[in-house]
Design a protein around this motif. Structure first.
Motif, PDB file in Angstrom:
ATOM      1  N   THR A 140       0.819  -1.212   0.000  1.00 18.30           N
ATOM      2  CA  THR A 140       0.000   0.000   0.000  1.00 18.30           C
ATOM      3  C   THR A 140       0.851   1.260   0.000  1.00 18.30           C
ATOM      4  OG1 THR A 140      -1.603  -1.247   1.322  1.00 18.30           O
ATOM      5  CG2 THR A 140      -1.959   1.119   1.117  1.00 18.30           C
ATOM      6  N   GLY A 143       0.407   1.450  -3.601  1.00 16.66           N
ATOM      7  CA  GLY A 143      -0.977   1.876  -3.442  1.00 16.66           C
ATOM      8  C   GLY A 143      -1.159   3.379  -3.364  1.00 16.66           C
ATOM      9  N   ILE A 158      -7.082   5.276   1.814  1.00 20.97           N
ATOM     10  CA  ILE A 158      -5.774   4.629   1.662  1.00 20.97           C
ATOM     11  C   ILE A 158      -4.932   4.835   2.916  1.00 20.97           C
ATOM     12  CG2 ILE A 158      -3.603   4.617   0.374  1.00 20.97           C
ATOM     13  CD1 ILE A 158      -5.245   5.526  -2.093  1.00 20.97           C
ATOM     14  N   ALA A 189      -7.046  -1.471  -2.834  1.00 21.37           N
ATOM     15  CA  ALA A 189      -5.853  -1.545  -1.987  1.00 21.37           C
ATOM     16  C   ALA A 189      -5.570  -2.986  -1.572  1.00 21.37           C
ATOM     17  CB  ALA A 189      -6.022  -0.659  -0.753  1.00 21.37           C
ATOM     18  N   LEU A 204      -3.556  -5.282  -4.012  1.00 19.26           N
ATOM     19  CA  LEU A 204      -2.142  -5.020  -4.299  1.00 19.26           C
ATOM     20  C   LEU A 204      -1.268  -6.212  -3.931  1.00 19.26           C
ATOM     21  CD1 LEU A 204      -2.021  -1.357  -2.932  1.00 19.26           C
ATOM     22  CD2 LEU A 204      -2.008  -2.059  -5.339  1.00 19.26           C
TER      23      LEU A 204
END
Length: 309
Positions: free
Chosen positions: A106, A110, A126, A261, A264
């Protein structure tokens, strides 16, 4: 999906460029390490600080999103632990495998990619997800490994966790940014321009650094790495989708960001932790390599699904 794939392709092309530079030794391992350090301590931290300074805790902390993401990630973490224990591996190895299955890249991938693809409205979810990953699940890994080796929880474990969080530049930059936001003063224009310029280096720098780090990864323990990559790229976003869209009343846009997210690939810092504790670095290395390559397609598919694209 093709339109989304074409939008994500430049990001993965930057990863490929970094991989090629390191694989041909144009970028040495030492150079790659220093680039990673620059991104981690300066560029990405500046980006997170600027984002956080322009948000409030209320905008970032969504209790329903936090609950849904925690539920789904803990579920995947638990599945990975059970599969590992079924194979009769040690607790520390099981913990590392669970980290591979549940914690995505992330920070380096991300934040820069999803903020550009989904817009700055995606930044608050996020940051929340990144904070949960670092505070909750990184701490859980330390507890499981240290506890299994000592045979009990000790004050030393809690001290290790606390120091690790205080030294994490992403946690520090987010906290400082929220302090600025809470003060109501805002960032002075020269400071804002400074962190904007520095933060703009995070996207190409982080992606190039990911690729360069992959050049030193080996594809060993392929069966285990394949299972962990499937859990990370398929099972994790699926359960986050169930949690955010079905079980908890999460805003649809925030739910889509959370699923993206969760899709990923395995986070690079899991390898650092595996090396630090001397626990299964080869299978983590292979999981990062396989999941990153496969995510070129899978991340696009999940983003296309949540955006209706």
């Amino acid at each position: 999906m093709l339109a989304i794939f074409l939008k994500t392709l430049p990001f993965f092309a930057l990863i490929g460029l970094g991989y090629g530079a390191a694989k041909t030794r144009f970028f040495t391992e030492e150079a790659s390490a220093y680039l990673t350090k620059f991104v981690f301590y300066f560029a990405l931290s500046a980006m997170l600080f600027r984002f956080s300074a322009n948000l409030s805790i209320g905008e970032i902390f969504d209790p329903w999103l936090a609950a849904a993401y925690l539920w789904a990630t803990a579920f995947v973490y638990g599945i990975a632990l059970m599969v590992a224990f079924w194979r009769r591996v040690k607790v520390e190895t099981a913990a590392i495998e669970a980290q591979c299955a549940a914690i995505g890249n992330t920070g380096f991938l991300g934040v820069p990619m999803l903020a550009l693809l989904l817009g700055e409205a995606a930044v608050a979810p996020i940051i929340l997800i990144l904070s949960i990953d670092m505070i909750v699940f990184s701490s859980l890994l330390v507890i499981l490994i240290e506890g299994s080796r000592d045979g009990r929880m000790s004050p030393g474990v809690l001290r290790t966790i606390g120091i690790g969080l205080l030294k994490n530049p992403m946690i520090v930059s987010i906290s400082l940014g929220l302090m600025v936001a809470a003060s109501g003063m805002g960032l002075p224009q020269p400071v804002n321009e400074f962190v904007t310029i520095l933060g703009n280096a995070a996207t190409p720098g982080a992606l190039f650094a990911i690729g360069a780090s992959l050049a030193s990864k080996s594809a060993e323990r392929l069966v285990i790495a394949g299972w962990l990559s499937f859990a990370k790229l398929g099972l994790h976003p699926l359960l986050v989708a169930v949690g955010t869209f079905l079980l908890f009343p999460v805003d649809p846009f925030a739910a889509g960001v959370a699923v993206s997210a969760a899709a990923l690939p395995v986070a690079g810092n899991v390898f650092i932790l595996a090396q630090h504790y001397g626990t299964s670095p080869q299978r983590v290395s292979a999981s990062i390599l396989i999941s990153t390559v496969a995510s070129i397609v899978t991340v696009s598919a999940w983003i296309a699904w949540v955006t209706g694209g």
